[in-house]
Design a protein around this motif. Structure first.
Motif, PDB file in Angstrom:
ATOM      1  N   PHE A  72       0.833  -1.190   0.000  1.00 25.48           N
ATOM      2  CA  PHE A  72       0.000   0.000   0.000  1.00 25.48           C
ATOM      3  C   PHE A  72       0.872   1.246   0.000  1.00 25.48           C
ATOM      4  CE2 PHE A  72      -2.671  -3.286   1.784  1.00 25.48           C
ATOM      5  CZ  PHE A  72      -3.812  -3.123   1.033  1.00 25.48           C
ATOM      6  N   GLY A  73       0.506   2.188  -0.836  1.00 28.16           N
ATOM      7  CA  GLY A  73       1.227   3.451  -0.905  1.00 28.16           C
ATOM      8  C   GLY A  73       0.761   4.378   0.218  1.00 28.16           C
ATOM      9  N   TYR A  98       1.594   7.485   1.227  1.00 35.54           N
ATOM     10  CA  TYR A  98       2.414   8.560   0.683  1.00 35.54           C
ATOM     11  C   TYR A  98       2.148   9.934   1.286  1.00 35.54           C
ATOM     12  CZ  TYR A  98      -1.923   8.991  -1.823  1.00 35.54           C
ATOM     13  OH  TYR A  98      -3.244   9.096  -2.119  1.00 35.54           O
ATOM     14  N   TRP A  99       1.053  10.113   2.026  1.00 29.01           N
ATOM     15  CA  TRP A  99       0.803  11.439   2.551  1.00 29.01           C
ATOM     16  C   TRP A  99       1.890  11.782   3.549  1.00 29.01           C
ATOM     17  CZ3 TRP A  99      -2.383   7.309   2.520  1.00 29.01           C
ATOM     18  CH2 TRP A  99      -2.593   6.638   3.712  1.00 29.01           C
ATOM     19  N   THR A 138      -0.087  -0.073  -4.713  1.00 27.81           N
ATOM     20  CA  THR A 138      -1.361   0.636  -4.854  1.00 27.81           C
ATOM     21  C   THR A 138      -1.153   2.133  -4.748  1.00 27.81           C
ATOM     22  OG1 THR A 138      -1.840   0.522  -2.504  1.00 27.81           O
ATOM     23  CG2 THR A 138      -2.613  -1.312  -3.854  1.00 27.81           C
ATOM     24  N   CYS A 139      -2.127   2.868  -5.189  1.00 31.88           N
ATOM     25  CA  CYS A 139      -2.158   4.338  -5.093  1.00 31.88           C
ATOM     26  C   CYS A 139      -1.109   5.008  -5.963  1.00 31.88           C
ATOM     27  CB  CYS A 139      -2.002   4.807  -3.649  1.00 31.88           C
ATOM     28  SG  CYS A 139      -3.298   4.200  -2.571  1.00 31.88           S
TER      29      CYS A 139
END
Length: 107
Positions: free
Chosen positions: A60-61, A63-64, A105-106
């Motif tokens: 899972f990304g 990234y925030w 993902t993302c």
């Protein structure tokens, strides 16, 4: 488990439909089982078990706040991404070593 057993029957490898005998139960602590103990080579064992199929891992990304010094989101997800260490790269390198595909993902 029923779904896994059915899928194993479809491909003709009934043994894939059974959980490892040392994986514990639903409420087992991973480190208290033989399968998930520290140092276990889960990907290597999976490749042996399904030698004609490609193993894939979903990453899972998170990234925030990636460009912040604290990397709070990645730290909370235990990716350990610090200003001097990219946790995503180490995970990707480990998957490559075991010839496993990466589903990120993302992106």
């Amino acid at each position: 488990m029923k779904s896994l057993q059915k899928a194993a029957e479809v491909v003709g490898v009934v043994s894939w439909g059974r959980a490892p005998n040392n994986s514990g139960s639903y409420n087992s602590w991973p480190h208290k089982t033989g399968f998930f103990r520290d140092g276990d080579r889960v990907l290597a064992m999976a490749n042996l078990a399904v030698e004609d199929f490609l193993i894939a891992a979903k990453l899972f990304g998170i990234y925030w706040w990636f460009k912040t010094a604290s990397h709070a989101a990645e730290q909370s997800a235990r990716y350990y991404v610090l200003s001097h260490r990219d946790g995503y790269a180490s995970i990707a390198a480990m998957l490559k070593q075991h010839e496993a595909a990466l589903n990120f993902t993302c992106v």
